[in-house]
Design a protein around this motif. Structure first.
Motif, PDB file in Angstrom:
ATOM      1  N   ALA A   1       0.816  -1.215   0.000  1.00 36.10           N
ATOM      2  CA  ALA A   1       0.000   0.000   0.000  1.00 36.10           C
ATOM      3  C   ALA A   1       0.847   1.262   0.000  1.00 36.10           C
ATOM      4  O   ALA A   1       0.355   2.340  -0.334  1.00 36.10           O
ATOM      5  CB  ALA A   1      -0.927  -0.008   1.220  1.00 36.10           C
ATOM      6  N   ASN A   2       2.124   1.126   0.364  1.00 38.59           N
ATOM      7  CA  ASN A   2       3.013   2.292   0.432  1.00 38.59           C
ATOM      8  C   ASN A   2       4.416   1.844   0.027  1.00 38.59           C
ATOM      9  O   ASN A   2       5.281   1.622   0.873  1.00 38.59           O
ATOM     10  CB  ASN A   2       3.005   2.875   1.854  1.00 38.59           C
ATOM     11  CG  ASN A   2       3.813   4.164   1.967  1.00 38.59           C
ATOM     12  OD1 ASN A   2       4.437   4.613   1.009  1.00 38.59           O
ATOM     13  ND2 ASN A   2       3.811   4.761   3.150  1.00 38.59           N
ATOM     14  N   PRO A   3       4.665   1.709  -1.269  1.00 38.66           N
ATOM     15  CA  PRO A   3       5.956   1.184  -1.733  1.00 38.66           C
ATOM     16  C   PRO A   3       7.171   2.003  -1.308  1.00 38.66           C
ATOM     17  O   PRO A   3       8.282   1.481  -1.256  1.00 38.66           O
ATOM     18  CB  PRO A   3       5.807   1.194  -3.266  1.00 38.66           C
ATOM     19  CG  PRO A   3       4.338   1.212  -3.514  1.00 38.66           C
ATOM     20  CD  PRO A   3       3.746   1.992  -2.384  1.00 38.66           C
ATOM     21  N   LYS A   4       6.968   3.280  -0.986  1.00 39.22           N
ATOM     22  CA  LYS A   4       8.097   4.135  -0.605  1.00 39.22           C
ATOM     23  C   LYS A   4       8.391   4.071   0.902  1.00 39.22           C
ATOM     24  O   LYS A   4       9.302   4.727   1.400  1.00 39.22           O
ATOM     25  CB  LYS A   4       7.800   5.581  -1.021  1.00 39.22           C
ATOM     26  CG  LYS A   4       9.033   6.474  -1.094  1.00 39.22           C
ATOM     27  CD  LYS A   4       8.689   7.865  -1.635  1.00 39.22           C
ATOM     28  CE  LYS A   4       9.915   8.754  -1.677  1.00 39.22           C
ATOM     29  NZ  LYS A   4       9.623  10.104  -2.213  1.00 39.22           N
ATOM     30  N   LEU A   5       7.648   3.251   1.620  1.00 38.95           N
ATOM     31  CA  LEU A   5       7.760   3.216   3.078  1.00 38.95           C
ATOM     32  C   LEU A   5       9.108   2.647   3.524  1.00 38.95           C
ATOM     33  O   LEU A   5       9.519   1.568   3.100  1.00 38.95           O
ATOM     34  CB  LEU A   5       6.633   2.362   3.665  1.00 38.95           C
ATOM     35  CG  LEU A   5       6.579   2.284   5.195  1.00 38.95           C
ATOM     36  CD1 LEU A   5       6.218   3.640   5.797  1.00 38.95           C
ATOM     37  CD2 LEU A   5       5.569   1.222   5.642  1.00 38.95           C
TER      38      LEU A   5
END
Length: 406
Positions: free
Chosen positions: A113-117
């Motif tokens: 849901a948040n690939p940059k996390l």
């Protein structure tokens, strides 16, 4: 430096919150997600019967953060935490890996849901191996399990504990560094990554020189008493007014003659018992006795002046009380003023974060939050309606403890 970055801190106690505190000092928005009863360290002083407005131990690790209280034992609470993670640049947690995986709150459960996390897991023993899911505390995982405690104990002495959160805060520094490295990568590639910090691995790096010797030679010398030192002039000596000094000897023979001059024993400069490193080691007891006698005739002030005059590296062995008033500690920025939670404009002194950025605002951004103080604010930042917020508070999934004392 980190202004505009959002950190979700799903953690209690000290090591992970300490990393969050560093990131907060450096400008990140750090949202502390607390369980319904609050972080146990809020009760640090109440446990011993002290009731104070400000809690210096909790405040040190949590200054400048926002607090939202979420019951993550509920499906709705876990869903809310995942929603927060979707808005974050960093997710920082010290919850044990097994529980996170079962809740879908591990890295694999959040990255889609948040690939940059950037997801930082801070544990006692790391994410792999038979003890990965064991509880970790610094006295066990950092101090005892790593070998640091045994290596530190002088030969013939019994084990003793490390000071409060010593290993925790060393690991806080490591975790903050790892997070910042991963943020650089995420800024360059658009992809986050899992950052794994552990008390055990940080301890091994902290003892890295000794551990390197152990790994290379298969053995390590013990920590010795003062009279048994391999380099007896690299030691501790007490002055006539009961102050201890730490003397640091450089490699080779350059410091023996100057030390003799410091203590007024020029007659020892060419003494064959002491004028070579090998001889001093063979006569360690006698060498230390001679230096004890010499330094024992000087006051701390006299010894300091003579050591400086002869360019000997040294330091006073200070108490924390003395360190807190040391002009060099203050000049180095080692102490900062933290706003009181009382909200009356008062401040109190607290340790600074470990790195200084001259010219930047790298200090505390506010007081430590009261339990659940920012629950409503954080929910509204997610786009939740006032009705949604009221429902979450009414159900107990979220607590608004702004009026509760720490």
């Amino acid at each position: 430096m980190l202004e505009g970055l959002r950190v979700i801190e799903y953690a209690t106690y000290m090591a992970a919150p300490g990393a969050g505190s560093i990131l907060s000092d450096w400008g990140a928005e750090v949202i502390k997600v607390e369980p319904p009863g609050g972080d146990p360290i809020r009760k640090f002083f109440r446990t011993i019967g002290t009731d104070i407005q400000d809690n210096p131990v909790f405040d040190f690790d949590n200054r400048g953060k926002k607090s939202i209280a979420i019951d993550t034992t509920t499906d709705e609470g876990r869903a809310l935490l995942r929603e927060l993670a979707e808005t974050a640049d960093v997710f920082l947690t010290n919850v044990r890996p097994g529980g996170l995986a079962r809740s879908g709150l591990d890295y694999d459960g959040l990255k889609s849901a948040n690939p940059k996390l950037v997801y930082c897991s801070l544990t006692g023993y790391g994410l792999d191996g038979p003890d990965a899911d064991k509880p970790g505390f610094d006295i066990a995982s950092f101090w005892a399990r790593s070998g640091v405690a045994r290596a530190t104990i002088p030969k013939g002495s019994e084990p003793f504990p490390c000071r409060t959160a010593f290993g925790d805060h060393t690991t806080s520094i490591a975790a903050a560094a790892g997070i910042c490295a991963a943020l650089v990568e995420a800024g360059r590639t658009g992809k986050g990554r899992l950052v794994e910090a552990s008390l055990l691995r940080t301890a091994l790096f902290t003892m890295g020189s000794d551990f390197a010797i152990q790994l290379f030679f298969g053995r390590l010398g013990s920590t010795k008493q003062r009279h048994e030192q391999t380099v007896p002039i690299m030691n501790f000596f007490k002055t006539s007014d009961d102050h201890w000094l730490c003397i640091v000897a450089r490699q080779g023979e350059s410091d023996w003659a100057p030390i003799c001059r410091v203590i007024g024993r020029e007659d020892l400069i060419d003494d064959e018992r002491f004028n070579r490193a090998k001889a001093r080691r063979a006569n360690s007891v006698a060498c230390v006795d001679v230096l004890d006698e010499g330094f024992g005739k000087l006051t701390r002030e006299e010894a300091a002046a003579k050591l400086d005059e002869h360019s000997i590296a040294w330091s006073p062995v200070q108490t924390l009380a003395e360190a807190s008033q040391d002009p060099q500690v203050l000049a180095a920025g080692g102490v900062v003023d933290v706003p009181s939670s009382a909200g009356d404009g008062s401040t109190f002194r607290s340790p600074a974060s470990p790195v200084r950025f001259p010219g930047a605002d790298d200090g505390p951004k506010g007081p430590a939050p009261r339990f659940g103080e920012h629950s409503e604010e954080v929910l509204l930042s997610l786009g939740r309606s006032a009705e949604d917020v009221a429902q979450l508070l009414e159900s107990g999934v979220v607590s608004d403890g702004a009026k509760r004392e720490k």
